[in-house]
Design an enzyme around this catalytic site. Structure first.
Site, PDB file in Angstrom:
ATOM      1  N   ILE A   3      36.482  43.949  45.114  1.00  0.00           N
ATOM      2  CA  ILE A   3      36.062  42.988  44.096  1.00  0.00           C
ATOM      3  C   ILE A   3      36.013  43.620  42.710  1.00  0.00           C
ATOM      4  O   ILE A   3      35.887  42.933  41.711  1.00  0.00           O
ATOM      5  CB  ILE A   3      34.703  42.351  44.481  1.00  0.00           C
ATOM      6  CG1 ILE A   3      34.464  41.061  43.704  1.00  0.00           C
ATOM      7  CG2 ILE A   3      33.575  43.353  44.333  1.00  0.00           C
ATOM      8  CD1 ILE A   3      33.354  40.200  44.244  1.00  0.00           C
ATOM      9  N   SER A   4      36.148  44.948  42.633  1.00  0.00           N
ATOM     10  CA  SER A   4      36.085  45.646  41.348  1.00  0.00           C
ATOM     11  C   SER A   4      37.336  45.387  40.532  1.00  0.00           C
ATOM     12  O   SER A   4      38.448  45.562  41.018  1.00  0.00           O
ATOM     13  CB  SER A   4      35.925  47.150  41.559  1.00  0.00           C
ATOM     14  OG  SER A   4      34.726  47.426  42.237  1.00  0.00           O
ATOM     15  N   ASN A   5      37.130  44.980  39.285  1.00  0.00           N
ATOM     16  CA  ASN A   5      38.263  44.752  38.391  1.00  0.00           C
ATOM     17  C   ASN A   5      38.801  46.070  37.844  1.00  0.00           C
ATOM     18  O   ASN A   5      38.055  47.037  37.756  1.00  0.00           O
ATOM     19  CB  ASN A   5      37.838  43.834  37.243  1.00  0.00           C
ATOM     20  CG  ASN A   5      37.732  42.402  37.710  1.00  0.00           C
ATOM     21  OD1 ASN A   5      38.525  41.946  38.511  1.00  0.00           O
ATOM     22  ND2 ASN A   5      36.744  41.686  37.189  1.00  0.00           N
ATOM     23  N   ASP A  36      38.105  32.647  40.810  1.00  0.00           N
ATOM     24  CA  ASP A  36      39.076  31.739  40.177  1.00  0.00           C
ATOM     25  C   ASP A  36      39.104  30.386  40.889  1.00  0.00           C
ATOM     26  O   ASP A  36      39.230  29.337  40.252  1.00  0.00           O
ATOM     27  CB  ASP A  36      40.470  32.363  40.170  1.00  0.00           C
ATOM     28  CG  ASP A  36      40.480  33.718  39.494  1.00  0.00           C
ATOM     29  OD1 ASP A  36      39.780  33.875  38.469  1.00  0.00           O
ATOM     30  OD2 ASP A  36      41.166  34.627  39.986  1.00  0.00           O
ATOM     31  N   ARG A  39      35.873  28.447  40.018  1.00  0.00           N
ATOM     32  CA  ARG A  39      36.003  27.847  38.692  1.00  0.00           C
ATOM     33  C   ARG A  39      36.931  26.641  38.725  1.00  0.00           C
ATOM     34  O   ARG A  39      36.618  25.584  38.167  1.00  0.00           O
ATOM     35  CB  ARG A  39      36.525  28.883  37.695  1.00  0.00           C
ATOM     36  CG  ARG A  39      35.483  29.908  37.314  1.00  0.00           C
ATOM     37  CD  ARG A  39      36.029  30.913  36.323  1.00  0.00           C
ATOM     38  NE  ARG A  39      34.948  31.809  35.899  1.00  0.00           N
ATOM     39  CZ  ARG A  39      35.121  33.085  35.622  1.00  0.00           C
ATOM     40  NH1 ARG A  39      36.323  33.640  35.714  1.00  0.00           N
ATOM     41  NH2 ARG A  39      34.106  33.825  35.240  1.00  0.00           N
ATOM     42  N   HIS A  63      44.357  38.092  39.470  1.00  0.00           N
ATOM     43  CA  HIS A  63      42.967  37.819  39.102  1.00  0.00           C
ATOM     44  C   HIS A  63      42.667  38.274  37.672  1.00  0.00           C
ATOM     45  O   HIS A  63      41.688  38.951  37.408  1.00  0.00           O
ATOM     46  CB  HIS A  63      42.033  38.512  40.103  1.00  0.00           C
ATOM     47  CG  HIS A  63      40.578  38.257  39.865  1.00  0.00           C
ATOM     48  ND1 HIS A  63      40.026  36.999  39.818  1.00  0.00           N
ATOM     49  CD2 HIS A  63      39.548  39.119  39.640  1.00  0.00           C
ATOM     50  CE1 HIS A  63      38.726  37.095  39.589  1.00  0.00           C
ATOM     51  NE2 HIS A  63      38.413  38.368  39.469  1.00  0.00           N
ATOM     52  N   MET A 114      30.014  35.096  39.737  1.00  0.00           N
ATOM     53  CA  MET A 114      30.648  36.193  40.489  1.00  0.00           C
ATOM     54  C   MET A 114      29.908  36.439  41.799  1.00  0.00           C
ATOM     55  O   MET A 114      30.527  36.640  42.849  1.00  0.00           O
ATOM     56  CB  MET A 114      30.655  37.483  39.666  1.00  0.00           C
ATOM     57  CG  MET A 114      31.707  37.502  38.579  1.00  0.00           C
ATOM     58  SD  MET A 114      31.859  39.118  37.792  1.00  0.00           S
ATOM     59  CE  MET A 114      30.440  39.135  36.704  1.00  0.00           C
TER      60      MET A 114
END
Length: 200
Positions: A3-5, A36, A39, A63, A114
């Site tokens: 999940i880390s960008n 995403d 949203r 993403h 998130m």
């Protein structure tokens, strides 16, 4: 689950690290792009007066920014949009994080959404691992759907992780145009991730 960008690069990094260790299993490495979808579902529900629980908008690609491609043409329940609505929704879904930061005047980011997306995705994975049938989530994964090594599409989750990576399905000319931009951006992000991992 990663999940880390930046997810578009961290999933390839994780894959390379796992390959070096001899334990890579593409069915068990998923990049979380669920935010995403959350949203997209929310924005469509608000616009069309629907309950978010009943809305499902597949979001493919990656993403980040232009790599986020909501397939509004595949919205469930079947929903019609004007060209203007499609353009505005697509932009809003792609830039949802920026919208939140601006709304908070730079004092934070989309932490609650998130957290919700992570919890939803984690629950779906656990339901699949427990053997519950027909569990689907969009995720950024090792994929043959396009010519790219990694791509986000809807995946069927099961006892061994990913049971099936679904194709994109029929898309509109507008979506196809964004897909080409998406793939160009993803190509660079994937290459950066692989290079980073190989140099370490």
């Amino acid at each position: 689950n990663i999940i880390s960008n930046p997810v578009n690069s961290t999933v390839p990094i994780a894959a390379e690290v796992l390959k070096k260790a001899g334990v890579y299993d593409k069915k068990k490495l998923l990049g979380v792009s669920c935010l995403d979808i959350v949203r997209a579902d929310t924005f469509v529900a608000e616009l069309k007066g629907l309950d978010t629980k009943d809305v499902d908008v597949p979001v493919i690609g990656g993403h980040a920014g232009v790599t986020i491609l909501p397939l509004l043409s595949q919205t469930t329940p079947a929903t019609t949009f004007t060209e203007e609505e499609i353009e505005k929704l697509t932009d809003r879904i792609q830039n949802g994080g920026t919208e939140v930061v601006e709304a908070k005047a730079g004092a934070g980011s989309a932490t609650l959404s998130m957290a919700y997306a992570a919890a939803r995705f984690g629950e779906s994975c656990l339901r699949g691992l427990a053997g519950e049938a027909d569990i689907y989530e969009c995720a950024y994964v090792d994929s043959d759907v396009t010519e790219l090594a990694y791509f986000a599409t809807k995946c069927k989750l099961g006892k061994e992780g990913i049971e099936e990576v679904l194709p994109t399905g029929d898309i509109t000319p507008y979506e196809a145009g964004i897909l080409e931009k998406c793939k160009a951006e993803l190509t660079g992000s994937i290459a950066k991730g692989i290079k980073f991992a190989q140099e370490k």
